[in-house]
Enzyme design. Structure first.
Site, PDB file in Angstrom:
ATOM      1  N   ASP A 133     -47.928 -22.696  13.616  1.00  0.00           N
ATOM      2  CA  ASP A 133     -48.544 -21.588  12.890  1.00  0.00           C
ATOM      3  C   ASP A 133     -48.226 -20.271  13.590  1.00  0.00           C
ATOM      4  O   ASP A 133     -48.635 -20.055  14.731  1.00  0.00           O
ATOM      5  CB  ASP A 133     -50.061 -21.766  12.833  1.00  0.00           C
ATOM      6  CG  ASP A 133     -50.482 -22.889  11.910  1.00  0.00           C
ATOM      7  OD1 ASP A 133     -50.116 -22.847  10.719  1.00  0.00           O
ATOM      8  OD2 ASP A 133     -51.180 -23.821  12.361  1.00  0.00           O
TER       9      ASP A 133
ATOM     10  N   ASP B 244     -53.371 -28.966   4.712  1.00  0.00           N
ATOM     11  CA  ASP B 244     -53.533 -28.220   5.965  1.00  0.00           C
ATOM     12  C   ASP B 244     -54.955 -27.672   6.057  1.00  0.00           C
ATOM     13  O   ASP B 244     -55.379 -26.889   5.209  1.00  0.00           O
ATOM     14  CB  ASP B 244     -52.522 -27.068   6.019  1.00  0.00           C
ATOM     15  CG  ASP B 244     -52.546 -26.323   7.348  1.00  0.00           C
ATOM     16  OD1 ASP B 244     -53.157 -26.838   8.307  1.00  0.00           O
ATOM     17  OD2 ASP B 244     -51.954 -25.239   7.431  1.00  0.00           O
TER      18      ASP B 244
END
Length: 220
Positions: free
Chosen positions: A35, A175
């Protein structure tokens, strides 16, 4: 049933990152989810280009790069340069003026193109992009921080996407707040992969291999 399990590396122990990568790899993780946040598109800073380069050099497993940044087209070349065929780059369509152009740059580089959909992004607004991406990352929490609570209405969005995925030829990935019950519910429906963070994988005081094996042995 074969599912993909991806490690959310923003949740890893950065004091022992090399060992974390090795333990996850030996434990049977399928890919490393990275990320990258710019403090603008989301109210947080997370992993960096250097973190990406380090992990890319430490493993041969695929990398999933989740760009939570404004206007990724401005720097997409920097990220692509560190990747290999088989890796994936997800962009947020609403963070870009012309997301299809950015996706085409990813495709031209031989990298798997993907879009990430926040809880507030409707399927209808990304319909055309579903025809050109190979992966859709559905966020079940608001982007920016780990350890958030699951937002139940996202489940209906996933059901809508599942009805389209065969015709448009993309896979769906989960996610955020990924617990065992969510995998048990949505894997049989057709969700291909799950990003594992603090809810199920990190900080549990158990070997990663044991946790991953237990997930794979669940009865779907």
């Amino acid at each position: 049933m074969q599912i993909e399990l991806n490690a959310s590396m923003m949740c890893a122990d950065y004091g022992h990152l090399e060992q974390e990568v090795r333990n996850l790899e030996q434990g049977g993780i399928d890919s490393f989810h990275i990320d990258i946040m710019d403090g603008r598109y989301v109210p947080n800073f997370a992993m960096s280009l250097n973190d990406l380069r380090y992990i890319a050099g430490a493993t041969k497993k695929p990398l999933d790069i989740h760009l939570m940044i404004e206007h990724p087209s401005n720097n997409i070349g920097l990220f692509i340069k560190s990747l290999r065929k088989g890796d994936t780059v997800y962009i947020h369509p609403e963070a870009e003026y012309h997301p299809s152009t950015t996706l085409q740059s990813i495709i031209n580089a031989g990298i798997t193109p993907g879009i990430a959909i926040t809880p507030g992004t409707s399927v209808e607004t990304v319909m055309e992009m579903l025809r050109i991406v190979k992966k859709v990352l559905v966020m079940s929490v608001n982007p920016g921080n780990a350890g958030q609570m699951y937002l139940p209405y996202v489940g209906k969005k996933i059901i809508k996407l599942l009805a389209m995925k065969e015709d448009m030829d993309f896979e769906i990935y989960w996610d955020g707040a990924c617990s065992a019950d969510k995998i048990l519910e949505f894997a049989p429906k057709g969700v291909r992969g799950f990003v594992l963070g603090t809810t199920l994988l990190f900080g549990k005081g158990k070997p990663y291999g044991e946790i991953l094996q237990n997930i794979r042995e669940m009865r779907f």
